[in-house]
Design an enzyme around this catalytic site. Structure first.
Site, PDB file in Angstrom:
ATOM      1  N   ARG A 206       2.882   5.972  -3.307  1.00 30.07           N
ATOM      2  CA  ARG A 206       4.028   6.788  -3.719  1.00 30.07           C
ATOM      3  C   ARG A 206       4.283   6.675  -5.220  1.00 30.07           C
ATOM      4  O   ARG A 206       4.672   7.651  -5.867  1.00 30.07           O
ATOM      5  CB  ARG A 206       5.259   6.365  -2.905  1.00 30.07           C
ATOM      6  CG  ARG A 206       5.175   6.854  -1.432  1.00 30.07           C
ATOM      7  CD  ARG A 206       6.049   6.018  -0.531  1.00 30.07           C
ATOM      8  NE  ARG A 206       6.176   6.525   0.833  1.00 30.07           N
ATOM      9  CZ  ARG A 206       5.307   6.303   1.822  1.00 30.07           C
ATOM     10  NH1 ARG A 206       4.213   5.584   1.610  1.00 30.07           N
ATOM     11  NH2 ARG A 206       5.531   6.798   3.037  1.00 30.07           N
TER      12      ARG A 206
ATOM     13  N   ARG B 159      -6.355   1.832  17.953  1.00 32.47           N
ATOM     14  CA  ARG B 159      -6.096   0.385  17.861  1.00 32.47           C
ATOM     15  C   ARG B 159      -5.804  -0.252  19.215  1.00 32.47           C
ATOM     16  O   ARG B 159      -6.066  -1.452  19.389  1.00 32.47           O
ATOM     17  CB  ARG B 159      -4.948   0.114  16.876  1.00 32.47           C
ATOM     18  CG  ARG B 159      -5.378   0.318  15.452  1.00 32.47           C
ATOM     19  CD  ARG B 159      -4.292   0.017  14.440  1.00 32.47           C
ATOM     20  NE  ARG B 159      -4.882   0.083  13.098  1.00 32.47           N
ATOM     21  CZ  ARG B 159      -4.193   0.207  11.975  1.00 32.47           C
ATOM     22  NH1 ARG B 159      -2.868   0.289  12.020  1.00 32.47           N
ATOM     23  NH2 ARG B 159      -4.802   0.251  10.817  1.00 32.47           N
TER      24      ARG B 159
ATOM     25  N   ARG C 219      -8.887  12.060  12.388  1.00 34.78           N
ATOM     26  CA  ARG C 219      -7.450  11.870  12.645  1.00 34.78           C
ATOM     27  C   ARG C 219      -6.690  13.202  12.645  1.00 34.78           C
ATOM     28  O   ARG C 219      -7.048  14.127  11.918  1.00 34.78           O
ATOM     29  CB  ARG C 219      -6.868  10.902  11.603  1.00 34.78           C
ATOM     30  CG  ARG C 219      -7.475   9.515  11.744  1.00 34.78           C
ATOM     31  CD  ARG C 219      -6.909   8.531  10.768  1.00 34.78           C
ATOM     32  NE  ARG C 219      -5.512   8.219  11.038  1.00 34.78           N
ATOM     33  CZ  ARG C 219      -4.786   7.403  10.280  1.00 34.78           C
ATOM     34  NH1 ARG C 219      -5.319   6.845   9.213  1.00 34.78           N
ATOM     35  NH2 ARG C 219      -3.536   7.149  10.590  1.00 34.78           N
TER      36      ARG C 219
ATOM     37  N   ASP D 152       2.151  -1.053  12.005  1.00 32.89           N
ATOM     38  CA  ASP D 152       0.809  -1.492  11.603  1.00 32.89           C
ATOM     39  C   ASP D 152       0.508  -2.935  12.013  1.00 32.89           C
ATOM     40  O   ASP D 152      -0.598  -3.427  11.773  1.00 32.89           O
ATOM     41  CB  ASP D 152       0.652  -1.360  10.082  1.00 32.89           C
ATOM     42  CG  ASP D 152       0.617   0.104   9.649  1.00 32.89           C
ATOM     43  OD1 ASP D 152       0.244   0.957  10.474  1.00 32.89           O
ATOM     44  OD2 ASP D 152       0.987   0.376   8.490  1.00 32.89           O
TER      45      ASP D 152
ATOM     46  N   SER E  79       7.237   9.344  12.278  1.00 33.82           N
ATOM     47  CA  SER E  79       6.123   9.142  11.341  1.00 33.82           C
ATOM     48  C   SER E  79       6.610   9.260   9.906  1.00 33.82           C
ATOM     49  O   SER E  79       7.063  10.321   9.476  1.00 33.82           O
ATOM     50  CB  SER E  79       5.013  10.170  11.590  1.00 33.82           C
ATOM     51  OG  SER E  79       4.140  10.206  10.472  1.00 33.82           O
TER      52      SER E  79
ATOM     53  N   GLY F 131      -5.104   7.716   5.499  1.00 37.04           N
ATOM     54  CA  GLY F 131      -4.228   8.713   6.121  1.00 37.04           C
ATOM     55  C   GLY F 131      -2.992   8.952   5.279  1.00 37.04           C
ATOM     56  O   GLY F 131      -2.535  10.093   5.130  1.00 37.04           O
TER      57      GLY F 131
ATOM     58  N   LYS G  80       0.838  -1.211   0.000  1.00 38.44           N
ATOM     59  CA  LYS G  80       0.000   0.000   0.000  1.00 38.44           C
ATOM     60  C   LYS G  80       0.868   1.255   0.000  1.00 38.44           C
ATOM     61  O   LYS G  80       0.633   2.189  -0.768  1.00 38.44           O
ATOM     62  CB  LYS G  80      -0.926  -0.047   1.221  1.00 38.44           C
ATOM     63  CG  LYS G  80      -1.914   1.094   1.293  1.00 38.44           C
ATOM     64  CD  LYS G  80      -3.172   0.694   2.038  1.00 38.44           C
ATOM     65  CE  LYS G  80      -2.944   0.498   3.535  1.00 38.44           C
ATOM     66  NZ  LYS G  80      -2.746   1.766   4.261  1.00 38.44           N
ATOM     67  N   SER G  81       1.886   1.283   0.861  1.00 36.46           N
ATOM     68  CA  SER G  81       2.736   2.479   0.959  1.00 36.46           C
ATOM     69  C   SER G  81       3.417   2.761  -0.374  1.00 36.46           C
ATOM     70  O   SER G  81       3.467   3.908  -0.840  1.00 36.46           O
ATOM     71  CB  SER G  81       3.821   2.259   2.019  1.00 36.46           C
ATOM     72  OG  SER G  81       3.250   2.185   3.292  1.00 36.46           O
TER      73      SER G  81
ATOM     74  N   LYS H 277      -4.460   5.836  14.689  1.00 33.92           N
ATOM     75  CA  LYS H 277      -4.495   5.152  13.391  1.00 33.92           C
ATOM     76  C   LYS H 277      -5.944   5.167  12.864  1.00 33.92           C
ATOM     77  O   LYS H 277      -6.744   5.977  13.306  1.00 33.92           O
ATOM     78  CB  LYS H 277      -3.938   3.733  13.526  1.00 33.92           C
ATOM     79  CG  LYS H 277      -2.450   3.706  13.890  1.00 33.92           C
ATOM     80  CD  LYS H 277      -1.604   4.279  12.781  1.00 33.92           C
ATOM     81  CE  LYS H 277      -0.127   4.287  13.130  1.00 33.92           C
ATOM     82  NZ  LYS H 277       0.676   5.024  12.151  1.00 33.92           N
TER      83      LYS H 277
HETATM   84  C1  S3P Z   1       2.638   4.805   6.365  1.00 29.43           C
HETATM   85  C2  S3P Z   1       3.166   5.213   7.556  1.00 29.43           C
HETATM   86  C3  S3P Z   1       2.659   4.793   8.873  1.00 29.43           C
HETATM   87  C4  S3P Z   1       1.707   3.603   8.750  1.00 29.43           C
HETATM   88  C5  S3P Z   1       0.748   3.757   7.605  1.00 29.43           C
HETATM   89  C6  S3P Z   1       1.490   3.876   6.300  1.00 29.43           C
HETATM   90  C7  S3P Z   1       3.235   5.293   5.110  1.00 29.43           C
HETATM   91  O1  S3P Z   1       1.941   5.864   9.446  1.00 29.43           O
HETATM   92  O2  S3P Z   1       1.003   3.432   9.954  1.00 29.43           O
HETATM   93  O3  S3P Z   1      -0.130   2.657   7.534  1.00 29.43           O
HETATM   94  O4  S3P Z   1       2.932   4.734   4.036  1.00 29.43           O
HETATM   95  O5  S3P Z   1       4.037   6.237   5.167  1.00 29.43           O
HETATM   96  P1  S3P Z   1       2.662   6.981  10.377  1.00 29.43           P
HETATM   97  O6  S3P Z   1       3.564   7.763   9.528  1.00 29.43           O
HETATM   98  O7  S3P Z   1       1.531   7.814  10.903  1.00 29.43           O
HETATM   99  O8  S3P Z   1       3.358   6.203  11.454  1.00 29.43           O
END
Ligand code: S3P
Length: 483
Positions: free
Chosen positions: A63, A388, A159, A357, A204, A131, A58-59, A384
């Site tokens: 991007r 959680r 959030r 996560d 973060s 988020g 997903k991350s 989150k």
């Molecule tokens: C993510 C960063 C994390 C993670 C989220 C994905 C990202 O959040 O919990 O699911 O893709 O950069 P935080 O940056 O708030 O820790």
């Protein structure tokens, strides 16, 4: 019933019926909302076996779409996660002027507009549950001199966004939002954004990434100092697209990450590996359902994401990494997992950024382990997709598991060695995909079935979850909740 595919690929045939209303080019696509109010029930099952891929990371998928939109030329992505969150980002990039095309499962193309080349969208951008999508997008928008209104679902609107808007405002962007900086909010970017050196108050990756993406639009070097290293997909992908990124590990354990602004980004091919955070669910099920042996193929094993594997091995888990290799700059391997006895452990708080996560599913595994698992340094889990810590503590207690919750810790007393967790509860997903999947995994090993309401949330990150788990032999089925 399986979680429905949540977009429609417009083939020639299905396009013809609506062509008169809204002609769309070949390869165009649109989101479709997942089944609302889905309730799934997981039943105790026999050994899980099989060899499967899991959906894309997903991350990395977010991007790839965003940098593709800022690059000159056509970026080709394979293995893109086609979950709800990522489709929201794809739609946002289209609304901002990039051309986004789906060629087939996971195969997408993005024609970018160059750094600072996005254009004003003509409507509110709804980022759904995401988020990451919302926060990274704010970084992109900070350098564009127009106004965008961002909103999301009930979870995203609750959030905290000030963690992102504070540094971006210091660079010159303007934000107007609800109290606490929450969404919906409007961002007006600046054409003359200033570079910034920013010390992150919390570890973060989203905040780091938002500042770095904003830094692309500013002259000179934008620097972020992280208290401890977090996932570095943004840095790796910025380099992949041709940006200059400098990383410095400091003696005090902090890490400096700097990007040189106003580069020309060049379109690249991106191969998205399987998401280790999604692999965590079949992996946890395979560890806790006796007799199981499962292989999970082509999983991203970036060391800043793979903390769960270290923790599970500390618990005695039998996990082997086969065929380790590097794909598109990211380490990848196959995870070979066998069920076996697990012992409770103390998870070091410093590991949190590397498995942030994965605490919900770890808590579900800990429920079946012998002894106590203590997880500390988890304050971030409260902000989150749901709180959680509270959601896991409530759900575990409902499933007959002894659990203690403090402001930033969770302690789970495992039942393993004497009996399986009782289960026999109905747990609400609280708009949180990982809460939903964690309790379904727990239900597979529990004595009595566990039901999850609001399980449609799973579509945000793991489309096809029930089918894929069913293919391993898991018994997860949709309940008919009609009157
Ligand atoms: C993510 C960063 C994390 C993670 C989220 C994905 C990202 O959040 O919990 O699911 O893709 O950069 P935080 O940056 O708030 O820790």
């Amino acid at each position: 019933m399986s979680l429905r595919v949540n977009f429609v690929y417009e083939t020639r045939a299905n396009r013809s019926t609506r062509a008169a209303r809204a002609p769309r080019p070949a390869g165009a696509w649109r989101r479709q909302d997942p089944e609302p109010d889905m309730r799934l029930t997981a039943h105790h099952c026999q050994a899980l076996t099989g060899d499967i891929p899991v959906p894309g990371d997903k991350s990395i998928s977010h991007r790839a779409l965003m940098l593709g939109a800022l690059a000159v030329g056509e970026t080709r992505i394979t293995g893109l996660l086609e979950g709800e969150d990522v489709l929201r980002t794809a739609a946002a990039m289209e609304a901002l002027g990039a051309t986004v095309t789906r060629d087939g499962p996971g195969a997408w193309r993005v024609s970018g507009r160059g750094v600072s080349g996005l254009r004003e969208p003509d409507d509110v951008l709804d980022m759904g549950n995401s988020g990451t999508g919302a926060r990274l997008l704010m970084g992109l928008l900070a350098g564009h001199p127009f106004t965008t209104v961002l909103t999301g679902d009930g979870s995203l609107r609750s959030r905290p966004m000030a963690r992102v808007t504070t540094p971006l405002a210091a660079m010159g962007a303007t934000f107007v939002g609800r109290s606490g900086g929450r969404m919906p909010l409007a961002v007006t970017g600046a054409a003359d954004l200033l570079p910034l050196e920013y010390v992150l108050p919390v570890a973060s990756a989203q905040v780091k990434s938002a500042v770095l993406l904003a830094g692309l639009h500013a002259p000179g070097e934008t620097r972020v100092i992280e208290p401890e290293p977090t996932r570095d997909h943004t840095e790796l992908m910025l380099r992949h697209f041709g940006a200059q990124v400098r990383v410095e590990d400091r003696p005090d354990g902090t890490r400096l990450v700097a990007v040189t602004g106003q580069p020309e980004l060049t379109a690249r091919d991106v191969v998205v590996p399987g998401d280790v955070s999604s692999a965590a669910f079949p992996l946890a099920a395979a560890l806790t359902v006796p007799g199981s042996a499962v292989t999970l193929r082509t999983i991203g094993l970036n060391p800043l994401r793979a903390g769960l594997i270290d923790t599970l091995r500390d618990m005695g888990a039998d996990i082997t990494i086969a065929n380790p290799r590097t794909e598109a700059g990211e380490p990848v391997g196959d995870l070979v997992v066998r069920a076996g006895p697990l012992m409770g452990v103390d998870v070091p708080p410093g590991r949190a950024p590397r498995m942030i996560d994965e605490y919900p599913v770890l808590a579900a595994v800990a429920a079946s382990a012998r002894g106590t698992t203590r997880m500390t340094g988890l304050g971030e889990l409260r902000v989150k997709e749901s709180d959680r810590l509270a959601a896991m503590a409530r759900g575990l207690a409902a499933c007959g598991v002894a659990v203690e919750e403090t402001a930033d810790s969770l302690t789970v007393h495992g039942t393993g060695g004497t009996a399986a967790p009782a289960g026999g509860a109905v747990v609400d997903a609280e708009l949180d995909h990982r809460i939903a999947m964690s309790f379904l995994v727990l239900g597979l090993a529990a004595a009595a079935p566990v039901s999850v309401t609001g399980a449609d949330a799973i579509a945000t990150s793991f489309p096809g979850f029930t089918d894929l788990m069913g293919g391993l032999g898991a018994r997860i089925a949709a309940d008919d909740t009609r009157d």
